[in-house]
Motif scaffolding. Structure first.
Motif, PDB file in Angstrom:
ATOM      1  N   GLN A 115       0.834  -1.202   0.000  1.00 18.92           N
ATOM      2  CA  GLN A 115       0.000   0.000   0.000  1.00 18.92           C
ATOM      3  C   GLN A 115       0.863   1.244   0.000  1.00 18.92           C
ATOM      4  O   GLN A 115       1.896   1.306   0.672  1.00 18.92           O
ATOM      5  CB  GLN A 115      -0.918   0.007   1.226  1.00 18.92           C
ATOM      6  CG  GLN A 115      -1.878   1.188   1.270  1.00 18.92           C
ATOM      7  CD  GLN A 115      -2.800   1.147   2.473  1.00 18.92           C
ATOM      8  OE1 GLN A 115      -2.680   0.264   3.316  1.00 18.92           O
ATOM      9  NE2 GLN A 115      -3.706   2.093   2.565  1.00 18.92           N
ATOM     10  N   TYR A 132      -2.351   0.699  -4.282  1.00 16.84           N
ATOM     11  CA  TYR A 132      -1.530  -0.461  -3.978  1.00 16.84           C
ATOM     12  C   TYR A 132      -0.696  -0.830  -5.202  1.00 16.84           C
ATOM     13  O   TYR A 132      -1.148  -0.692  -6.345  1.00 16.84           O
ATOM     14  CB  TYR A 132      -2.387  -1.669  -3.592  1.00 16.84           C
ATOM     15  CG  TYR A 132      -3.357  -1.432  -2.453  1.00 16.84           C
ATOM     16  CD1 TYR A 132      -3.045  -1.803  -1.145  1.00 16.84           C
ATOM     17  CD2 TYR A 132      -4.610  -0.871  -2.687  1.00 16.84           C
ATOM     18  CE1 TYR A 132      -3.932  -1.607  -0.108  1.00 16.84           C
ATOM     19  CE2 TYR A 132      -5.511  -0.660  -1.650  1.00 16.84           C
ATOM     20  CZ  TYR A 132      -5.166  -1.033  -0.367  1.00 16.84           C
ATOM     21  OH  TYR A 132      -6.060  -0.839   0.659  1.00 16.84           O
ATOM     22  N   GLU A 147      -8.254   2.761  -5.561  1.00 14.16           N
ATOM     23  CA  GLU A 147      -9.620   2.923  -5.042  1.00 14.16           C
ATOM     24  C   GLU A 147     -10.317   4.044  -5.792  1.00 14.16           C
ATOM     25  O   GLU A 147      -9.720   5.082  -6.083  1.00 14.16           O
ATOM     26  CB  GLU A 147      -9.578   3.226  -3.543  1.00 14.16           C
ATOM     27  CG  GLU A 147     -10.959   3.398  -2.922  1.00 14.16           C
ATOM     28  CD  GLU A 147     -10.892   3.806  -1.461  1.00 14.16           C
ATOM     29  OE1 GLU A 147     -11.961   4.037  -0.856  1.00 14.16           O
ATOM     30  OE2 GLU A 147      -9.770   3.908  -0.917  1.00 14.16           O
ATOM     31  N   LEU A 165     -12.567  -0.941  -6.119  1.00 14.11           N
ATOM     32  CA  LEU A 165     -11.137  -1.056  -6.395  1.00 14.11           C
ATOM     33  C   LEU A 165     -10.960  -1.500  -7.837  1.00 14.11           C
ATOM     34  O   LEU A 165     -11.568  -2.486  -8.264  1.00 14.11           O
ATOM     35  CB  LEU A 165     -10.469  -2.056  -5.446  1.00 14.11           C
ATOM     36  CG  LEU A 165     -10.473  -1.705  -3.959  1.00 14.11           C
ATOM     37  CD1 LEU A 165      -9.802  -2.809  -3.155  1.00 14.11           C
ATOM     38  CD2 LEU A 165      -9.784  -0.379  -3.705  1.00 14.11           C
ATOM     39  N   PHE A 302      -7.999  -7.483   0.323  1.00 16.10           N
ATOM     40  CA  PHE A 302      -8.390  -6.083   0.430  1.00 16.10           C
ATOM     41  C   PHE A 302      -9.550  -5.899   1.403  1.00 16.10           C
ATOM     42  O   PHE A 302      -9.605  -4.890   2.119  1.00 16.10           O
ATOM     43  CB  PHE A 302      -8.743  -5.540  -0.953  1.00 16.10           C
ATOM     44  CG  PHE A 302      -7.568  -5.510  -1.884  1.00 16.10           C
ATOM     45  CD1 PHE A 302      -6.674  -4.454  -1.852  1.00 16.10           C
ATOM     46  CD2 PHE A 302      -7.336  -6.541  -2.778  1.00 16.10           C
ATOM     47  CE1 PHE A 302      -5.575  -4.424  -2.698  1.00 16.10           C
ATOM     48  CE2 PHE A 302      -6.255  -6.521  -3.629  1.00 16.10           C
ATOM     49  CZ  PHE A 302      -5.366  -5.458  -3.582  1.00 16.10           C
ATOM     50  N   ASP A 305      -7.951  -5.950   4.702  1.00 13.85           N
ATOM     51  CA  ASP A 305      -7.209  -4.710   4.949  1.00 13.85           C
ATOM     52  C   ASP A 305      -8.143  -3.611   5.426  1.00 13.85           C
ATOM     53  O   ASP A 305      -7.843  -2.907   6.404  1.00 13.85           O
ATOM     54  CB  ASP A 305      -6.479  -4.291   3.679  1.00 13.85           C
ATOM     55  CG  ASP A 305      -5.669  -3.019   3.855  1.00 13.85           C
ATOM     56  OD1 ASP A 305      -5.143  -2.814   4.963  1.00 13.85           O
ATOM     57  OD2 ASP A 305      -5.553  -2.237   2.903  1.00 13.85           O
TER      58      ASP A 305
END
Length: 318
Positions: A115, A132, A147, A165, A302, A305
């Protein structure tokens, strides 16, 4: 007396013209045979002069528009306003029964999700779109993930925000889309409507599977589903995902929980992991695993995350 002053003035003017003419002749005279420097200087040239016969001597001046541009050794003399080159993984050939763009994953059994660190978030407390870099073990870029969420949604819902994303390849083509819908968490946490979900599309518009959260009292549990929402694999996280100084391992297992298929490991990066959004994930899966399931494990990373490691900037008290 007047005659003497006139003679002195004419002598000064004559002296200045002689000196000026000598300077012009010395610096801008017609080209000719180079005069060798006087003896006694080390190497034959005074310090600060450059000679082609002395490659170890660095030139102090490079004429503009010369035939030999100044070159810098990589990593030692960075050129201003020149981006650092990105090394991409060589593009594979199209394969049958493989969604376009996923051919990279067919050749890999391990990928790294890095990231980007956003200093603006720490300084202004304004939530920005996450970015990312996806790399292989050779530090070659495989994908870029960006994003796509509006400013109001990001800063109003923070870590609970719905997002999109977009995964792009070396040509800038969007080969995969991951969407997280908004789920209200005000009701009971064990209610199905409060459980988080991620939809993976590859290519964009064609769903290949879902990542669904399961309620568990002490650990993170997810189901990896196909396009028909049939459970295929499970992801089982640690009892505590906020451990300081250690990695967080999310195991990818078969439905019966016996076979270990892969893992999603959030690496500990010291102060960056504790204070900022600069996460590093290692994703492992078998080389011969179905490429769609590889993409689903990749998508589960993701959702994990955002749910456990996304740190929103602290809010000011009223």
């Amino acid at each position: 007396m007047l005659l003497l002053n006139t003679i002195l003035i004419l002598y000064q003017v004559f002296e200045e013209q002689v000196v000026f003419g000598y300077i012009c002749k010395f610096f801008s005279g017609p080209p000719g045979t180079a005069v060798p420097p006087p003896a006694g200087y080390p190497g034959g040239l005074p310090m600060g002069y450059y000679s082609p016969q002395q490659p170890s001597t660095f030139p102090l001046y490079q004429p503009v528009g010369g035939t030999h541009p100044v070159q810098y050794q990589p990593g030692k003399y960075p050129v201003p306003n020149q981006p650092v080159p990105i090394t991409w993984m060589p593009g594979p050939t199209p394969m049958a029964n493989c969604p376009p763009g996923l051919e990279y994953l067919v050749q890999l059994d391990n990928i790294h999700v890095l990231q980007h660190f956003e200093p603006l978030e720490m300084m202004t407390r304004f939530e920005t779109n996450n970015r990312y870099d996806i790399k292989n073990n050779s530090d070659q870029m495989v994908y870029m993930v960006t994003e796509d969420t509006d400013d109001f949604t990001r800063n109003a819902y923070r870590t609970l925000r719905p997002f999109v994303l977009r995964v792009t390849d070396c040509m800038g083509r969007e080969i995969m889309t991951m969407q997280r819908p908004f789920r209200c968490t005000c009701c009971c946490f064990c209610c199905p409507s409060a459980r988080q979900e991620l939809e993976v599309q590859c290519p964009p518009g064609i769903t290949i599977g879902f990542v669904a959260e399961h309620w568990n009292l002490c650990r993170a549990v997810y189901s990896i589903q196909n396009e028909k929402k049939e459970n295929v694999m499970r992801v089982r996280g640690p009892c505590s995902t906020y451990g300081c100084g250690s990695d967080s391992v999310f195991e990818v297992k078969s439905l019966d929980g016996v076979s270990n298929i892969g893992s999603i490991i959030r690496k500990w990066n010291g102060l960056l992991s504790a204070m900022a959004d600069a996460d590093h994930f290692d994703i492992h899966f078998p080389l011969d695993l179905d490429v769609k399931m590889k993409a689903m494990i990749f998508g589960a990373c993701f959702l994990i995350d955002f749910m456990y490691f996304e740190r929103s900037p602290p809010q000011r008290s009223r």
